[in-house]
Design a protein around this motif. Structure first.
Motif, PDB file in Angstrom:
ATOM      1  N   MET A  93     -32.773-114.195  21.541  1.00  0.00           N
ATOM      2  CA  MET A  93     -34.093-114.126  20.802  1.00  0.00           C
ATOM      3  C   MET A  93     -35.144-114.061  21.788  1.00  0.00           C
ATOM      4  SD  MET A  93     -33.029-112.699  17.871  1.00  0.00           S
ATOM      5  CE  MET A  93     -34.577-112.882  16.962  1.00  0.00           C
ATOM      6  N   ARG A  94     -35.113-115.251  22.466  1.00  0.00           N
ATOM      7  CA  ARG A  94     -36.135-115.647  23.333  1.00  0.00           C
ATOM      8  C   ARG A  94     -36.078-114.543  24.683  1.00  0.00           C
ATOM      9  NH1 ARG A  94     -34.220-121.040  22.711  1.00  0.00           N
ATOM     10  NH2 ARG A  94     -33.081-120.774  24.687  1.00  0.00           N
ATOM     11  N   MET A  95     -34.984-114.072  25.193  1.00  0.00           N
ATOM     12  CA  MET A  95     -34.915-113.206  26.107  1.00  0.00           C
ATOM     13  C   MET A  95     -35.392-111.833  25.601  1.00  0.00           C
ATOM     14  SD  MET A  95     -31.333-114.096  27.821  1.00  0.00           S
ATOM     15  CE  MET A  95     -31.224-112.600  28.906  1.00  0.00           C
ATOM     16  N   ALA A  96     -35.183-111.447  24.523  1.00  0.00           N
ATOM     17  CA  ALA A  96     -35.675-110.112  23.866  1.00  0.00           C
ATOM     18  C   ALA A  96     -37.155-110.206  23.788  1.00  0.00           C
ATOM     19  CB  ALA A  96     -35.175-109.857  22.282  1.00  0.00           C
ATOM     20  N   ASN A  97     -37.794-111.259  23.630  1.00  0.00           N
ATOM     21  CA  ASN A  97     -39.252-111.556  23.162  1.00  0.00           C
ATOM     22  C   ASN A  97     -39.910-111.938  24.407  1.00  0.00           C
ATOM     23  OD1 ASN A  97     -39.602-110.625  20.410  1.00  0.00           O
ATOM     24  ND2 ASN A  97     -38.412-112.562  20.008  1.00  0.00           N
ATOM     25  N   SER A  98     -39.220-112.050  25.723  1.00  0.00           N
ATOM     26  CA  SER A  98     -39.916-112.381  26.739  1.00  0.00           C
ATOM     27  C   SER A  98     -40.684-111.301  27.534  1.00  0.00           C
ATOM     28  CB  SER A  98     -38.794-112.673  27.867  1.00  0.00           C
ATOM     29  OG  SER A  98     -38.240-111.704  28.340  1.00  0.00           O
ATOM     30  N   ALA A  99     -41.734-111.370  28.156  1.00  0.00           N
ATOM     31  CA  ALA A  99     -42.570-110.654  28.973  1.00  0.00           C
ATOM     32  C   ALA A  99     -41.982-109.557  29.842  1.00  0.00           C
ATOM     33  CB  ALA A  99     -43.662-111.509  29.708  1.00  0.00           C
ATOM     34  N   MET A 100     -40.847-110.019  30.579  1.00  0.00           N
ATOM     35  CA  MET A 100     -40.126-109.235  31.330  1.00  0.00           C
ATOM     36  C   MET A 100     -39.211-108.059  30.556  1.00  0.00           C
ATOM     37  SD  MET A 100     -37.407-110.457  34.454  1.00  0.00           S
ATOM     38  CE  MET A 100     -38.696-110.973  35.341  1.00  0.00           C
ATOM     39  N   VAL A 101     -38.945-108.223  29.288  1.00  0.00           N
ATOM     40  CA  VAL A 101     -38.071-107.584  28.472  1.00  0.00           C
ATOM     41  C   VAL A 101     -38.907-106.944  27.587  1.00  0.00           C
ATOM     42  CG1 VAL A 101     -35.961-107.130  27.164  1.00  0.00           C
ATOM     43  CG2 VAL A 101     -35.973-108.598  29.050  1.00  0.00           C
ATOM     44  N   ARG A 102     -39.558-107.666  26.881  1.00  0.00           N
ATOM     45  CA  ARG A 102     -40.214-107.033  25.572  1.00  0.00           C
ATOM     46  C   ARG A 102     -41.226-105.654  25.861  1.00  0.00           C
ATOM     47  NH1 ARG A 102     -43.979-111.094  21.723  1.00  0.00           N
ATOM     48  NH2 ARG A 102     -44.679-109.525  20.056  1.00  0.00           N
ATOM     49  N   ARG A 103     -41.213-105.040  24.915  1.00  0.00           N
ATOM     50  CA  ARG A 103     -42.225-103.604  25.056  1.00  0.00           C
ATOM     51  C   ARG A 103     -42.842-103.536  23.931  1.00  0.00           C
ATOM     52  NH1 ARG A 103     -40.450-104.386  29.411  1.00  0.00           N
ATOM     53  NH2 ARG A 103     -39.245-103.244  30.782  1.00  0.00           N
ATOM     54  N   GLY A 104     -44.072-103.545  24.053  1.00  0.00           N
ATOM     55  CA  GLY A 104     -45.109-103.261  22.572  1.00  0.00           C
ATOM     56  C   GLY A 104     -45.134-104.722  22.141  1.00  0.00           C
ATOM     57  N   PRO A 105     -46.113-104.708  21.012  1.00  0.00           N
ATOM     58  CA  PRO A 105     -46.236-106.111  20.511  1.00  0.00           C
ATOM     59  C   PRO A 105     -45.477-106.579  19.396  1.00  0.00           C
ATOM     60  CG  PRO A 105     -47.674-104.267  19.150  1.00  0.00           C
ATOM     61  CD  PRO A 105     -46.818-103.619  20.445  1.00  0.00           C
ATOM     62  N   ILE A 106     -44.574-105.668  19.079  1.00  0.00           N
ATOM     63  CA  ILE A 106     -43.402-106.200  18.038  1.00  0.00           C
ATOM     64  C   ILE A 106     -42.631-107.088  18.442  1.00  0.00           C
ATOM     65  CG2 ILE A 106     -41.647-105.276  16.277  1.00  0.00           C
ATOM     66  CD1 ILE A 106     -43.100-102.706  16.505  1.00  0.00           C
ATOM     67  N   GLU A 107     -42.319-108.268  17.879  1.00  0.00           N
ATOM     68  CA  GLU A 107     -41.510-109.398  17.981  1.00  0.00           C
ATOM     69  C   GLU A 107     -40.220-109.087  17.235  1.00  0.00           C
ATOM     70  OE1 GLU A 107     -41.421-114.207  17.756  1.00  0.00           O
ATOM     71  OE2 GLU A 107     -43.243-113.144  17.560  1.00  0.00           O
ATOM     72  N   VAL A 108     -39.263-109.064  17.881  1.00  0.00           N
ATOM     73  CA  VAL A 108     -37.908-108.966  17.553  1.00  0.00           C
ATOM     74  C   VAL A 108     -37.566-110.369  16.610  1.00  0.00           C
ATOM     75  CG1 VAL A 108     -35.435-108.980  17.890  1.00  0.00           C
ATOM     76  CG2 VAL A 108     -36.855-107.616  19.147  1.00  0.00           C
ATOM     77  N   THR A 109     -36.951-110.422  15.598  1.00  0.00           N
ATOM     78  CA  THR A 109     -36.747-111.357  14.700  1.00  0.00           C
ATOM     79  C   THR A 109     -35.132-111.461  14.008  1.00  0.00           C
ATOM     80  OG1 THR A 109     -37.697-110.260  12.708  1.00  0.00           O
ATOM     81  CG2 THR A 109     -38.998-111.653  13.865  1.00  0.00           C
ATOM     82  N   ASP A 110     -34.468-110.534  14.573  1.00  0.00           N
ATOM     83  CA  ASP A 110     -33.154-110.648  14.159  1.00  0.00           C
ATOM     84  C   ASP A 110     -32.355-110.239  15.178  1.00  0.00           C
ATOM     85  OD1 ASP A 110     -32.117-107.251  13.773  1.00  0.00           O
ATOM     86  OD2 ASP A 110     -34.065-107.609  13.386  1.00  0.00           O
ATOM     87  N   ILE A 111     -30.677-110.567  15.191  1.00  0.00           N
ATOM     88  CA  ILE A 111     -29.855-110.405  16.388  1.00  0.00           C
ATOM     89  C   ILE A 111     -29.650-108.966  16.652  1.00  0.00           C
ATOM     90  CG2 ILE A 111     -27.794-111.011  17.397  1.00  0.00           C
ATOM     91  CD1 ILE A 111     -27.791-113.654  15.622  1.00  0.00           C
TER      92      ILE A 111
END
Length: 310
Positions: A93-111
């Motif tokens: 989850m941390r990786m998916a929401n990191s600046a290197m991977v994240r696209r756009g403002p939406i935060e991932v909250t599920d696997i």
């Protein structure tokens, strides 16, 4: 077999598969003290007998890898495996929401959404990062406890930098594979540290321990990567990560990225300015100024990935 493993391993040879009549012989005067020499002889004897005690790849990480390789598997099946290991799920989850991977403002909250965002290969990287932590542990009171924690953080930094470099080097088409190579680049050191914890006298002379690490770790890393059944490209990359003399005309490979990433991870971004004569940088078709600008522009992304995986 001599105790000069770095020269051996740089020729694509797994030092743990050498002929049975090989023997460990000290090559003249060395900073390795008696305790270190005893450790080397013990390790050499294990290799010679084929009894090298490689750590098993943790069960959860094995299941993740098998699921990824299964063409019939989907994100839901993979998510079910990850959900059973909270520490791995949190890391993903941390990786998916990191600046290197994240696209756009939406935060991932599920696997499942996290898997969709990062992709299957990056999920394997998260599992590998988790596995390395689980496979190499020492008691909190161990003399090498602090060094292991620092080494874990350093290996993640190397992986993050290698990932960024791969995205900007044409001859390396798989950034996720570069990150995986970075995560596995220090497993030889992890193993030596955990084995050395059984030889407390080694820690009375840190220079001797460093010499032992520098001499053996790339060959040990290759053996572990092969035993864990990762691709040959990864095994060769960790094996040759410290080879500096290369044909500058050839295209860069993963070992070039690891060499540069290791230098930057340890010496800092400004060290990039001093790498103009490095063969690996020439093979990457990059000069020192371009490298420094790339690292500076993406420093926040690197830090976000380091935080996500540690």
């Amino acid at each position: 077999m001599t105790n000069d493993i770095k020269q051996t391993s740089s020729k694509h040879v797994n030092p743990f598969k050498e002929p049975e009549d090989a023997a460990v012989q000290p090559a003249g005067p060395s900073p390795i003290d008696l305790a270190a020499l005893a450790f080397v002889k013990q390790l050499g004897a294990e290799l010679q007998k084929g009894e090298f005690d490689l750590p098993p790849f943790p069960d959860t990480a094995v299941k993740v890898r098998e699921c990824i390789r299964d063409p019939a598997a989907d994100n839901r099946a993979l998510a079910a495996i990850i959900a059973k290991e909270p520490a791995l799920a949190a890391r993903l989850m941390r990786m998916a929401n990191s600046a290197m991977v994240r696209r756009g403002p939406i935060e991932v909250t599920d696997i499942p959404t996290a898997i969709s965002r990062v992709g299957m290969t990056m999920v394997q990287n998260a599992a590998t990062s988790f596995a390395a932590r689980e496979a190499f542990k020492v008691p909190p009171g161990s003399a090498c406890f602090g060094e292991l924690n620092e080494l874990r953080r350093m290996s993640v930094r190397v992986a993050s930098i290698a990932y960024l470099l791969a995205k900007n080097v044409r001859s390396v088409s798989k950034p996720d594979e570069a990150m995986l190579a970075g995560l596995l680049s220090s497993v030889g050191k992890f193993y030596i540290f955990t084995k050395a914890s059984d030889h407390p006298d080694l820690f009375t002379d840190r220079a001797a321990l460093r010499a032992l690490l520098n001499q053996w770790h790339t060959g040990v890393a290759r053996a572990i990567v092969e035993a864990w059944e990762f691709p040959d490209t990864i095994a060769i990359a960790v094996d040759e990560q410290e080879v500096k003399d290369k044909d500058r005309i050839d295209s860069a490979d993963l070992s070039d990225l690891l060499l540069v990433a290791n230098i930057i991870a340890r010496a800092g971004v400004d060290a990039a300015k001093q790498l103009g004569d490095l063969d690996s940088l020439a093979r990457m078709r990059m000069d020192a100024g371009k490298l420094h600008t790339l690292l500076t522009d993406h420093q926040d992304e690197i830090e976000s990935m380091v935080s996500a995986m540690t």
